[in-house]
Design a protein around this motif. Structure first.
Motif, mmCIF file in Angstrom:
data_model
loop_
_atom_site.group_PDB
_atom_site.id
_atom_site.type_symbol
_atom_site.label_atom_id
_atom_site.label_comp_id
_atom_site.label_asym_id
_atom_site.label_seq_id
_atom_site.Cartn_x
_atom_site.Cartn_y
_atom_site.Cartn_z
ATOM 1 N N VAL A 1 48.650 4.790 29.603
ATOM 2 C CA VAL A 1 47.690 4.549 28.520
ATOM 3 C C VAL A 1 48.326 3.616 27.502
ATOM 4 O O VAL A 1 49.543 3.667 27.269
ATOM 5 C CB VAL A 1 47.267 5.884 27.861
ATOM 6 N N GLY A 2 47.505 2.760 26.889
ATOM 7 C CA GLY A 2 47.995 1.846 25.862
ATOM 8 C C GLY A 2 48.008 2.498 24.494
ATOM 9 O O GLY A 2 47.236 3.432 24.214
ATOM 10 N N ILE A 3 48.886 2.019 23.616
ATOM 11 C CA ILE A 3 48.999 2.612 22.275
ATOM 12 C C ILE A 3 47.737 2.386 21.454
ATOM 13 O O ILE A 3 47.361 3.212 20.618
ATOM 14 C CB ILE A 3 50.245 2.042 21.554
ATOM 15 N N THR A 4 47.032 1.260 21.704
ATOM 16 C CA THR A 4 45.790 0.980 20.972
ATOM 17 C C THR A 4 44.739 2.045 21.273
ATOM 18 O O THR A 4 44.020 2.496 20.377
ATOM 19 C CB THR A 4 45.248 -0.411 21.336
ATOM 20 N N THR A 5 44.651 2.454 22.517
ATOM 21 C CA THR A 5 43.686 3.497 22.901
ATOM 22 C C THR A 5 43.988 4.796 22.161
ATOM 23 O O THR A 5 43.080 5.481 21.664
ATOM 24 C CB THR A 5 43.741 3.718 24.414
ATOM 25 N N VAL A 6 45.270 5.153 22.081
ATOM 26 C CA VAL A 6 45.652 6.385 21.396
ATOM 27 C C VAL A 6 45.319 6.302 19.913
ATOM 28 O O VAL A 6 44.760 7.245 19.329
ATOM 29 C CB VAL A 6 47.156 6.668 21.594
ATOM 30 N N ARG A 7 45.637 5.195 19.269
ATOM 31 C CA ARG A 7 45.382 5.045 17.829
ATOM 32 C C ARG A 7 43.888 5.067 17.520
ATOM 33 O O ARG A 7 43.455 5.655 16.522
ATOM 34 C CB ARG A 7 46.014 3.750 17.329
ATOM 35 N N GLU A 8 43.085 4.413 18.363
ATOM 36 C CA GLU A 8 41.642 4.422 18.131
ATOM 37 C C GLU A 8 41.077 5.822 18.263
ATOM 38 O O GLU A 8 40.181 6.227 17.512
ATOM 39 C CB GLU A 8 40.957 3.470 19.115
ATOM 40 N N GLY B 1 50.268 7.886 15.815
ATOM 41 C CA GLY B 1 49.841 7.403 17.124
ATOM 42 C C GLY B 1 51.003 7.003 18.003
ATOM 43 O O GLY B 1 50.977 7.226 19.229
ATOM 44 N N SER B 2 52.027 6.422 17.401
ATOM 45 C CA SER B 2 53.196 6.003 18.172
ATOM 46 C C SER B 2 53.892 7.198 18.808
ATOM 47 O O SER B 2 54.326 7.141 19.969
ATOM 48 C CB SER B 2 54.176 5.247 17.275
ATOM 49 N N ARG B 3 53.994 8.320 18.036
ATOM 50 C CA ARG B 3 54.675 9.505 18.576
ATOM 51 C C ARG B 3 53.860 10.123 19.694
ATOM 52 O O ARG B 3 54.415 10.545 20.724
ATOM 53 C CB ARG B 3 54.895 10.522 17.449
ATOM 54 N N ILE B 4 52.552 10.191 19.552
ATOM 55 C CA ILE B 4 51.688 10.726 20.608
ATOM 56 C C ILE B 4 51.777 9.855 21.860
ATOM 57 O O ILE B 4 51.874 10.347 22.992
ATOM 58 C CB ILE B 4 50.235 10.820 20.115
ATOM 59 N N HIS B 5 51.755 8.519 21.656
ATOM 60 C CA HIS B 5 51.817 7.601 22.793
ATOM 61 C C HIS B 5 53.127 7.780 23.554
ATOM 62 O O HIS B 5 53.158 7.803 24.800
ATOM 63 C CB HIS B 5 51.656 6.165 22.302
ATOM 64 N N LEU C 1 42.706 8.691 17.669
ATOM 65 C CA LEU C 1 43.108 9.451 16.479
ATOM 66 C C LEU C 1 42.317 9.023 15.252
ATOM 67 O O LEU C 1 41.949 9.858 14.414
ATOM 68 C CB LEU C 1 44.607 9.268 16.235
ATOM 69 N N ARG C 2 42.050 7.732 15.133
ATOM 70 C CA ARG C 2 41.275 7.238 13.999
ATOM 71 C C ARG C 2 39.862 7.818 14.012
ATOM 72 O O ARG C 2 39.311 8.199 12.980
ATOM 73 C CB ARG C 2 41.225 5.705 14.036
ATOM 74 N N GLU C 3 39.269 7.892 15.183
ATOM 75 C CA GLU C 3 37.923 8.445 15.295
ATOM 76 C C GLU C 3 37.910 9.938 14.975
ATOM 77 O O GLU C 3 36.980 10.449 14.330
ATOM 78 C CB GLU C 3 37.375 8.198 16.700
ATOM 79 N N LYS C 4 38.947 10.671 15.388
ATOM 80 C CA LYS C 4 39.022 12.103 15.054
ATOM 81 C C LYS C 4 39.132 12.304 13.547
ATOM 82 O O LYS C 4 38.517 13.210 12.983
ATOM 83 C CB LYS C 4 40.219 12.743 15.767
ATOM 84 N N ARG C 5 39.942 11.463 12.887
ATOM 85 C CA ARG C 5 40.064 11.574 11.428
ATOM 86 C C ARG C 5 38.734 11.259 10.758
ATOM 87 O O ARG C 5 38.347 11.907 9.785
ATOM 88 C CB ARG C 5 41.161 10.648 10.918
ATOM 89 N N ARG C 6 38.041 10.253 11.236
ATOM 90 C CA ARG C 6 36.756 9.885 10.633
ATOM 91 C C ARG C 6 35.758 11.027 10.730
ATOM 92 O O ARG C 6 35.020 11.321 9.780
ATOM 93 C CB ARG C 6 36.201 8.642 11.317
ATOM 94 N N GLN C 7 35.727 11.697 11.879
ATOM 95 C CA GLN C 7 34.778 12.787 12.066
ATOM 96 C C GLN C 7 35.090 13.986 11.176
ATOM 97 O O GLN C 7 34.188 14.743 10.817
ATOM 98 C CB GLN C 7 34.776 13.208 13.540
ATOM 99 N N LYS C 8 36.370 14.167 10.839
ATOM 100 C CA LYS C 8 36.765 15.299 9.996
ATOM 101 C C LYS C 8 36.587 15.017 8.500
ATOM 102 O O LYS C 8 36.597 15.951 7.698
ATOM 103 C CB LYS C 8 38.227 15.666 10.254
ATOM 104 N N GLN C 9 36.463 13.752 8.138
ATOM 105 C CA GLN C 9 36.367 13.415 6.716
ATOM 106 C C GLN C 9 35.074 13.950 6.118
ATOM 107 O O GLN C 9 34.027 13.954 6.753
ATOM 108 C CB GLN C 9 36.457 11.899 6.527
ATOM 109 N N GLU C 10 35.191 14.408 4.859
ATOM 110 C CA GLU C 10 34.059 15.018 4.172
ATOM 111 C C GLU C 10 33.067 13.962 3.715
ATOM 112 O O GLU C 10 33.432 12.865 3.295
ATOM 113 C CB GLU C 10 34.575 15.810 2.966
ATOM 114 N N VAL C 11 31.793 14.301 3.778
ATOM 115 C CA VAL C 11 30.732 13.441 3.260
ATOM 116 C C VAL C 11 30.385 13.926 1.859
ATOM 117 O O VAL C 11 30.061 15.106 1.656
ATOM 118 C CB VAL C 11 29.494 13.482 4.174
ATOM 119 N N TYR C 12 30.452 13.049 0.884
ATOM 120 C CA TYR C 12 30.210 13.429 -0.507
ATOM 121 C C TYR C 12 28.727 13.314 -0.839
ATOM 122 O O TYR C 12 28.043 12.377 -0.403
ATOM 123 C CB TYR C 12 31.027 12.544 -1.451
ATOM 124 N N ILE C 13 28.246 14.268 -1.627
ATOM 125 C CA ILE C 13 26.839 14.312 -2.009
ATOM 126 C C ILE C 13 26.679 13.703 -3.403
ATOM 127 O O ILE C 13 27.369 14.116 -4.334
ATOM 128 C CB ILE C 13 26.325 15.759 -2.015
#
Length: 492
Positions: free
Chosen positions: A97-104, A83-87, A106-118
């Motif tokens: 833009v604030g660094i917190t906005t960028v990190r949040e 996030g720091s490098r993107i900011h 990126l965090r949301e993008k990672r969460r959406q890509k994470q696999e759901v286990y059955i």
């Protein structure tokens, strides 16, 4: 939000005591709206307000996605996008833009890509999982790396593990054979990583198995299944259990004289502790395995032969090189082709209708047995003198005592000449006969070759010949010279 004890006081004062809302609000230090809310319901549901717009994020989000796509091929696990490098990049390009906005974001993008286990369900005898794990053991006082083969029955949680020198196909196949014998049955489906011991080539969903692994699966009639590349959690049961055994039963580092001894000790400990494990239903591993064993596929009449057949040749030194290790063979095999059956713990060599089996040794070492060179040593006293320490280790007594007496009385040079003749006798008459003759000669205090020869030439008693049952009723009369006259038509 108020605590439940505060809510109780508010409701009690207003509803039962009749205190006004204004008074209760002042006494409790809350607003009148809060008092009214808890009068309507003791546990009011929090109503989420409509999410407010994020104009700054809406403006920079497309650029963040573009940067992630541009830099995707220019990273490594240790030189990853943060996030720091993107900011910093966004600021350099003029975005506010604030660094917190960028990190949040990126965090949301990672969460959406994470696999759901059955949450999976396993049935008795239906599934097993297999993997190799690197471990450290202390063999004969020396710390060394070894490989732990683990097969886990997923319904019962029954485990089989064994230790090997190498993580190769021989060990992989041998682990299966041992596991099936241990379970006294075979699971219908077994799940693996994309091990080179099993998978020759994989293109998308198409998997080509190695010849030896295909033969193993055909022999035991189980279905091999493979996890997605890079997705070890597809067989998370054996992954977590492998780490658990390493921490629970191989810490501190297990020790023993041989790797087999260590493997047997660890397996025994795993068995003892697995009997104590109980699942949520109160069933132990032993109880569930007794239920599962009835559903396993039956074992074939003969176990699968894991040996690898290798065609090789014998050198002029009567050595055969197998996987960087030289093994000695009888000297009359020199310069001939040889068939080698490579097992996990031993190697069988076949040539001229003869077979020699030797223990397998680790890479970079040598396995020379000088009893294979008796015919050559009988003609080369200087060679006898050169290898006598190793040769005496193989022959043992009374040859140790003979060499000591000869070298003390005649010196090593002449002792080697005598010992060469003795080795010739061993080749001609066998080690057991020569050993008995030497013992008798040494008891009489004689170490000369005449005494040894006289002992070897002593007449032996009549030997009993075993006759097959089918031939025992036949009588064979002794021949007479006149019988030959008859056969020759009366002509001498």
């Amino acid at each position: 939000m108020l605590r439940m004890d505060q809510v109780h006081v508010i409701r009690h004062k207003v509803i039962l005591e009749g205190v006004s809302i204004r008074t209760v609000a002042r006494q409790m230090g809350v607003s009148r709206n809060t008092v009214r809310k808890y009068l309507q319901a003791s546990e009011p549901v929090r109503q989420e307000s409509q999410s407010r717009r994020k104009p700054v994020l809406e403006k920079v989000a497309p650029r963040i996605d573009e940067l992630l796509e541009e830099w995707r091929g220019r990273t490594t696990p240790k030189q990853r996008i943060t996030g720091s490098r993107i900011h910093r990049q966004l600021i350099e390009e003029g975005y506010e833009v604030g660094i917190t906005t960028v990190r949040e974001y990126l965090r949301e993008k990672r969460r959406q890509k994470q696999e759901v286990y059955i949450p999976l369900v396993y049935f008795p005898g239906e599934c097993a999982q297999v993997d190799f794990f690197e471990v450290t053991v202390e063999e004969a006082g020396e710390l060394r790396k070894a490989w732990k083969f683990l097969m886990r029955l997923m319904y019962s949680g029954k485990d089989f593990m064994w230790l090997y020198d190498r993580c190769d196909q021989l060990s992989f196949l041998d682990g299966h054979v041992r596991a099936f014998q241990f379970f006294k049955g075979v699971a219908r489906r077994i799940i693996y990583d994309n091990l080179t011991a099993a998978v020759k080539k994989r293109v998308g969903l198409r998997i080509e198995l190695t010849v030896r692994f295909l033969a193993l699966s055909s022999h035991y009639l189980f279905e091999p299944c493979f996890a997605r590349p890079g997705e070890g959690h597809d067989k998370g049961g054996v992954e977590s259990r492998g780490k658990g055994i390493r921490l629970q039963h191989m810490t501190p580092i297990p020790r023993g004289e041989t790797l087999t001894e260590i493997a047997e000790s660890v397996l025994e400990e795993v068995e003892v502790f697995s009997a104590r494990r109980v699942d949520r239903e109160g069933k132990s591993v032993t109880d569930r395995f007794a239920e599962e064993q009835k559903q396993l596929l039956e074992l074939p009449d003969q176990p699968f032969d894991v040996s690898e057949v290798v065609l090789s040749s014998v050198s002029k030194q009567a050595l055969v090189r197998i996987d960087t290790v030289d093994y000695s063979v009888p000297s009359h095999w020199a310069r001939l082709p040889v068939t080698v059956y490579v097992g996990v713990t031993d190697i069988c060599l076949s040539c001229c209708g003869e077979h020699v089996t030797v223990d397998k040794v680790r890479r970079g070492k040598r396995k020379v047995q000088y009893r294979h060179y008796l015919a050559e040593l009988a003609r080369k006293p200087q060679a006898v003198r050169q290898v006598i320490p190793k040769l005496l280790e193989e022959l043992g007594e009374p040859y140790n005592r003979l060499w000591k007496l000869l070298s003390e009385s005649h010196g090593e040079r002449d002792a080697a000449r005598v010992m060469a003749k003795v080795l010739g006798a061993v080749k001609d008459h066998g080690q057991e006969a020569v050993s008995q003759a030497l013992l008798k000669a040494l008891e009489e205090g004689r170490v000369d070759l005449l005494a040894l020869r006289s002992r070897l030439q002593e007449p032996q008693g009549p030997q009993q010949i075993e006759v097959p049952q089918s031939l025992s009723t036949y009588r064979i009369e002794s021949g007479r010279i006149t019988d030959y006259d008859t056969l020759l038509g009366g002509r001498l």
